[in-house]
Design a protein around this motif. Structure first.
Motif, PDB file in Angstrom:
ATOM      1  N   UNK A 179     -31.584   1.154  -6.190  1.00  0.00           N
ATOM      2  CA  UNK A 179     -30.978   1.166  -4.851  1.00  0.00           C
ATOM      3  C   UNK A 179     -29.462   1.225  -4.926  1.00  0.00           C
ATOM      4  N   UNK A 180     -28.965   1.145  -6.175  1.00  0.00           N
ATOM      5  CA  UNK A 180     -27.519   1.203  -6.367  1.00  0.00           C
ATOM      6  C   UNK A 180     -26.804   0.074  -5.631  1.00  0.00           C
ATOM      7  N   UNK A 181     -27.340  -1.118  -5.724  1.00  0.00           N
ATOM      8  CA  UNK A 181     -26.680  -2.275  -5.131  1.00  0.00           C
ATOM      9  C   UNK A 181     -26.587  -3.367  -6.190  1.00  0.00           C
ATOM     10  N   UNK A 182     -25.668  -4.303  -5.992  1.00  0.00           N
ATOM     11  CA  UNK A 182     -25.649  -5.459  -6.878  1.00  0.00           C
ATOM     12  C   UNK A 182     -26.175  -6.649  -6.089  1.00  0.00           C
ATOM     13  N   UNK A 183     -27.018  -7.432  -6.736  1.00  0.00           N
ATOM     14  CA  UNK A 183     -27.632  -8.540  -6.026  1.00  0.00           C
ATOM     15  C   UNK A 183     -27.476  -9.821  -6.839  1.00  0.00           C
ATOM     16  N   UNK A 184     -27.613 -10.925  -6.135  1.00  0.00           N
ATOM     17  CA  UNK A 184     -27.675 -12.214  -6.806  1.00  0.00           C
ATOM     18  C   UNK A 184     -29.141 -12.437  -7.179  1.00  0.00           C
ATOM     19  N   UNK A 185     -29.439 -12.168  -8.460  1.00  0.00           N
ATOM     20  CA  UNK A 185     -30.843 -12.164  -8.866  1.00  0.00           C
ATOM     21  C   UNK A 185     -31.491 -13.535  -8.675  1.00  0.00           C
ATOM     22  N   UNK A 186     -30.750 -14.570  -9.066  1.00  0.00           N
ATOM     23  CA  UNK A 186     -31.307 -15.927  -8.949  1.00  0.00           C
ATOM     24  C   UNK A 186     -31.639 -16.239  -7.496  1.00  0.00           C
ATOM     25  N   UNK A 187     -30.723 -15.865  -6.623  1.00  0.00           N
ATOM     26  CA  UNK A 187     -30.904 -16.144  -5.212  1.00  0.00           C
ATOM     27  C   UNK A 187     -32.084 -15.353  -4.643  1.00  0.00           C
ATOM     28  N   UNK A 188     -32.189 -14.083  -5.077  1.00  0.00           N
ATOM     29  CA  UNK A 188     -33.291 -13.247  -4.613  1.00  0.00           C
ATOM     30  C   UNK A 188     -34.631 -13.867  -5.006  1.00  0.00           C
ATOM     31  N   UNK A 189     -34.712 -14.338  -6.250  1.00  0.00           N
ATOM     32  CA  UNK A 189     -35.966 -14.949  -6.705  1.00  0.00           C
ATOM     33  C   UNK A 189     -36.220 -16.259  -5.985  1.00  0.00           C
ATOM     34  N   UNK A 190     -35.136 -16.990  -5.715  1.00  0.00           N
ATOM     35  CA  UNK A 190     -35.301 -18.273  -5.035  1.00  0.00           C
ATOM     36  C   UNK A 190     -35.885 -18.092  -3.643  1.00  0.00           C
ATOM     37  N   UNK A 191     -35.553 -16.968  -3.010  1.00  0.00           N
ATOM     38  CA  UNK A 191     -36.077 -16.700  -1.669  1.00  0.00           C
ATOM     39  C   UNK A 191     -37.595 -16.698  -1.639  1.00  0.00           C
ATOM     40  N   UNK A 192     -38.208 -16.281  -2.753  1.00  0.00           N
ATOM     41  CA  UNK A 192     -39.671 -16.246  -2.791  1.00  0.00           C
ATOM     42  C   UNK A 192     -40.232 -17.313  -3.728  1.00  0.00           C
ATOM     43  N   UNK A 193     -39.376 -18.282  -4.062  1.00  0.00           N
ATOM     44  CA  UNK A 193     -39.849 -19.415  -4.857  1.00  0.00           C
ATOM     45  C   UNK A 193     -40.213 -19.074  -6.281  1.00  0.00           C
ATOM     46  N   UNK A 194     -39.548 -18.075  -6.856  1.00  0.00           N
ATOM     47  CA  UNK A 194     -39.888 -17.678  -8.223  1.00  0.00           C
ATOM     48  C   UNK A 194     -38.752 -17.948  -9.203  1.00  0.00           C
ATOM     49  N   UNK A 195     -37.776 -18.797  -8.788  1.00  0.00           N
ATOM     50  CA  UNK A 195     -36.621 -18.968  -9.669  1.00  0.00           C
ATOM     51  C   UNK A 195     -37.003 -19.535 -11.033  1.00  0.00           C
ATOM     52  N   UNK A 196     -38.110 -20.305 -11.082  1.00  0.00           N
ATOM     53  CA  UNK A 196     -38.536 -20.845 -12.379  1.00  0.00           C
ATOM     54  C   UNK A 196     -39.164 -19.787 -13.263  1.00  0.00           C
ATOM     55  N   UNK A 197     -39.554 -18.666 -12.647  1.00  0.00           N
ATOM     56  CA  UNK A 197     -40.286 -17.643 -13.385  1.00  0.00           C
ATOM     57  C   UNK A 197     -39.372 -16.495 -13.799  1.00  0.00           C
ATOM     58  N   UNK A 198     -38.058 -16.681 -13.630  1.00  0.00           N
ATOM     59  CA  UNK A 198     -37.112 -15.583 -13.843  1.00  0.00           C
ATOM     60  C   UNK A 198     -37.315 -14.883 -15.183  1.00  0.00           C
ATOM     61  N   UNK A 199     -37.644 -15.668 -16.214  1.00  0.00           N
ATOM     62  CA  UNK A 199     -37.745 -15.063 -17.544  1.00  0.00           C
ATOM     63  C   UNK A 199     -39.188 -14.766 -17.940  1.00  0.00           C
ATOM     64  N   UNK A 200     -40.116 -14.926 -16.995  1.00  0.00           N
ATOM     65  CA  UNK A 200     -41.507 -14.585 -17.299  1.00  0.00           C
ATOM     66  C   UNK A 200     -41.698 -13.089 -17.162  1.00  0.00           C
ATOM     67  N   UNK A 201     -42.675 -12.589 -17.888  1.00  0.00           N
ATOM     68  CA  UNK A 201     -42.992 -11.175 -17.748  1.00  0.00           C
ATOM     69  C   UNK A 201     -43.880 -10.983 -16.532  1.00  0.00           C
ATOM     70  N   UNK A 202     -43.752  -9.797 -15.945  1.00  0.00           N
ATOM     71  CA  UNK A 202     -44.501  -9.522 -14.720  1.00  0.00           C
ATOM     72  C   UNK A 202     -46.004  -9.697 -14.939  1.00  0.00           C
ATOM     73  N   UNK A 203     -46.485  -9.240 -16.113  1.00  0.00           N
ATOM     74  CA  UNK A 203     -47.933  -9.274 -16.340  1.00  0.00           C
ATOM     75  C   UNK A 203     -48.458 -10.702 -16.461  1.00  0.00           C
TER      76      UNK A 203
END
Lengths: 255, 359
Positions: A108-132
């Motif tokens: 999308x050619x944007x810069x985002x606050x990744x931690x904040x984005x994940x926190x919005x959906x309650x996944x901040x603890x999973x930041x380093x987990x693989x999608x699978x």
């Protein structure tokens, strides 16, 4: 409703496959800031309709305007202002969530606050987990958060809660409400009527590629009752889902 | 686009089988074949123009099936071939009028570029000359030998089996990476709907392909560098002009992979499921694996088979790699190999663009 801005306008939309018409000339408007539900049994044409609005599929005829942009001409500009959650979402399975967010913010050619984005959906603890390695509910939540990367005006969600347990479902509803609270329009398909009733301002019921009803859930129920409908079973003040939630707790678990 | 490249590259490195295939697999082959060494039974000997062909020894040489006598080259050309290891020896036979010497004078030149072949021909020559002398001694009473052999080694860097195996292995690993890797990835992206999710973002289609392709290319350059460097320092692989040769090889890596990825695109378009990929991909890689001079030179094949290897793209990539690495030719000097690869590229991508499917 009349003072609301129309953000999606669909007129006589038809989608013809070789020997089968999936969408048979539907027309509807979606207003800015509402949650619009698209209901209907499997094969009714919900996903096809959604994919045409998302510019993923060519329509056969009709006119579709997304925030004033024509789906035939302005596909890329439309893609910039919408967020899309596909029914079966695809992500590189072996990348971590942070890496996937890198990828999508790059797309999308944007810069985002990744931690904040994940926190919005309650996944901040999973930041380093693989999608699978995520559970079904976590995958849906992550998928939801990728739709928000470009700060879209409209979010399309195709059966976001299918296959989730009641807790995750309720949790996802909460997130969808938060998205709407920020002024984003949400178009959602679902098989769950309680979900539609709970979330949507207005719903359209599709059957065989046509709309058979379009109104607020409340009004549709009133209409049915006015027609003399009586439920076979006396409705109690609570249902089995309420029992289930009372027994297992309302907070969602990290499945 | 770069975002896709980064993500895809990360994805490749997370995939243990890809990494194993592109790093470990070629190395195992290099090690195995490196130890077996090149057991060429045939030796090619150049005969200097104007040599005397009447001697008994010459007739003996001619009658041996394992010795190929080359009589139609000039002195200079033969010396060059000898230095490249394509000739095992050069023989000069002159009749001597000096009565104090043997009537036939044999001069043999060999080179380290073909150390084994050189040793073989030398042994054989010594044996033949001895035999001729014995026969002469038996029939005549004179004790003067009828033939004399002088040997000399042309100083040159040694052509080791690794110098043959490594470029071939590199070429083959590029082939399988290009064909298998590309085919699987695009099929996977399609089947897991990653591509569809990309479509929902403003990225344009060609950039998706370019991004993915670029990540493969980067990966190939990394693994090729790894193989070349390891080959250089562990197995003594010859890089004639050092770093310059190394970069030339990377350029060839790029060209080769580009052509081979075209096959991958075609397969990903043809195959509907993942299980359909290996048979199709093997159809393309296996014949080249065996016939394109990966493990043994195509000259060992019978003549009727020769046209087939001479059509395969890998043959030309291998050929160019070897010429650049060992003979120190520049990329311009292997233009004919590159031209063939280019033609293959045009043909392959012509079909690829027609058969490639997005959904």
């Amino acid at each position: 409703m009349a003072d609301k801005q129309i953000i999606i306008s669909v007129k006589n939309l038809v989608k013809q496959y070789d020997d089968f018409t999936a969408v048979k000339g539907i027309s509807f408007d979606v207003y800015e800031g509402e949650i619009f539900g698209l209901l209907g049994p499997n094969g009714a044409g919900k996903t096809t309709t959604l994919e045409i609005l998302e510019t993923l599929r060519e329509k056969s005829s009709g006119e579709v305007l997304i925030d004033g942009l024509n789906v035939d001409k302005d596909q890329n500009r439309i893609k910039n202002i919408i967020g899309v959650q596909l029914q079966a979402a695809g992500y590189y399975p072996s990348l971590t969530l942070l890496e996937l967010l890198d990828l999508f913010s790059g797309l999308y050619n944007v810069t985002i606050d990744k931690k904040h984005t994940l926190a919005m959906v309650g996944l901040e603890d999973k930041a380093k987990s693989k999608y699978k390695d995520l559970s079904g509910g976590q995958k849906q939540r992550f998928s939801l958060c990728t739709t928000l990367i470009n700060n879209p005006k409209i979010v399309f969600l195709d059966e976001p809660t299918t296959g989730l347990d009641p807790q995750s479902r309720r949790n996802l509803w909460e997130m969808i409400r938060q998205i709407r609270a920020k002024g984003t329009t949400v178009v959602i398909t679902t098989h769950y009527m309680d979900e539609a009733e709970e979330l949507c301002e207005r719903v359209a019921v599709m059957e065989n590629g046509e709309f058979v009803a379009l109104d607020s859930p409340d009004q549709l129920i009133d209409n049915l009752l006015a027609g003399g409908f009586v439920r076979k079973k006396e409705v109690k003040a609570a249902n089995l889902e309420d029992v289930f939630l009372a027994l297992t707790g309302k907070e969602w678990r990290d499945e | 686009m770069l975002a896709i490249t980064v993500a895809s590259l990360r994805s490749i490195f997370r995939n243990p089988s890809t990494v194993a295939f592109s790093f470990a697999f070629p190395l195992i082959f290099i090690v195995v074949f490196g130890f077996i060494g090149n057991r060429s039974i045939k030796v090619a000997v150049g005969v200097v123009p104007g040599s005397d062909t009447t001697s008994q020894v010459y007739n003996m040489l001619r009658s041996r099936p394992e010795i190929k006598l080359i009589t139609n080259e000039t002195n200079v050309a033969m010396l060059e071939l000898l230095e490249k290891g394509k000739l095992d020896g050069i023989l000069n036979i002159q009749k001597s009028s000096d009565t104090s010497k043997a009537p036939y004078q044999f001069a043999l030149q060999t080179s380290k570029a073909s150390a084994e072949g050189g040793a073989m021909i030398q042994m054989f020559m010594m044996h033949s000359v001895d035999q001729a002398n014995l026969a002469a001694a038996a029939s005549q009473t004179q004790l003067k030998p009828s033939a004399e052999l002088r040997s000399e080694e042309v100083s040159n860097h040694a052509y080791k089996s690794i110098d043959f195996i490594l470029p071939g292995m590199l070429g083959f690993s590029l082939l399988s990476m290009g064909v298998f890797g590309t085919a699987f990835v695009f099929l996977n992206l399609r089947n897991t709907l990653v591509i569809k999710r990309f479509f929902a973002t403003p990225i344009r289609k060609p950039y998706i392909v370019l991004g993915e392709a670029l990540s493969r290319v980067l990966f190939a350059l990394i693994s090729s560098s790894f193989i070349i460097i390891l080959g250089r320092f562990v197995f003594g692989f010859t890089l004639v002009h050092g770093l310059f040769t190394f970069f030339n090889m990377l350029v060839l890596t790029f060209i080769g992979l580009f052509v081979f990825m075209g096959f991958g695109f075609i397969i990903s378009g043809l195959a509907k499921t993942e299980s359909a990929v290996p048979p199709l991909a093997n159809l393309i890689t296996l014949p080249q694996f065996l016939l394109a001079g990966t493990f043994f030179p195509i000259s060992v094949f019978p003549t009727w088979l020769q046209p087939i290897p001479k059509m395969l793209p890998l043959t030309y990539l291998n050929d160019a790699m070897r010429k650049v690495a060992f003979e120190g030719l520049s990329l311009f000097q292997v233009w004919d190999d590159i031209l063939v690869l280019f033609i293959w590229g045009v043909v392959v991508y012509f079909f690829a663009t027609r058969l490639f499917k997005w959904e």
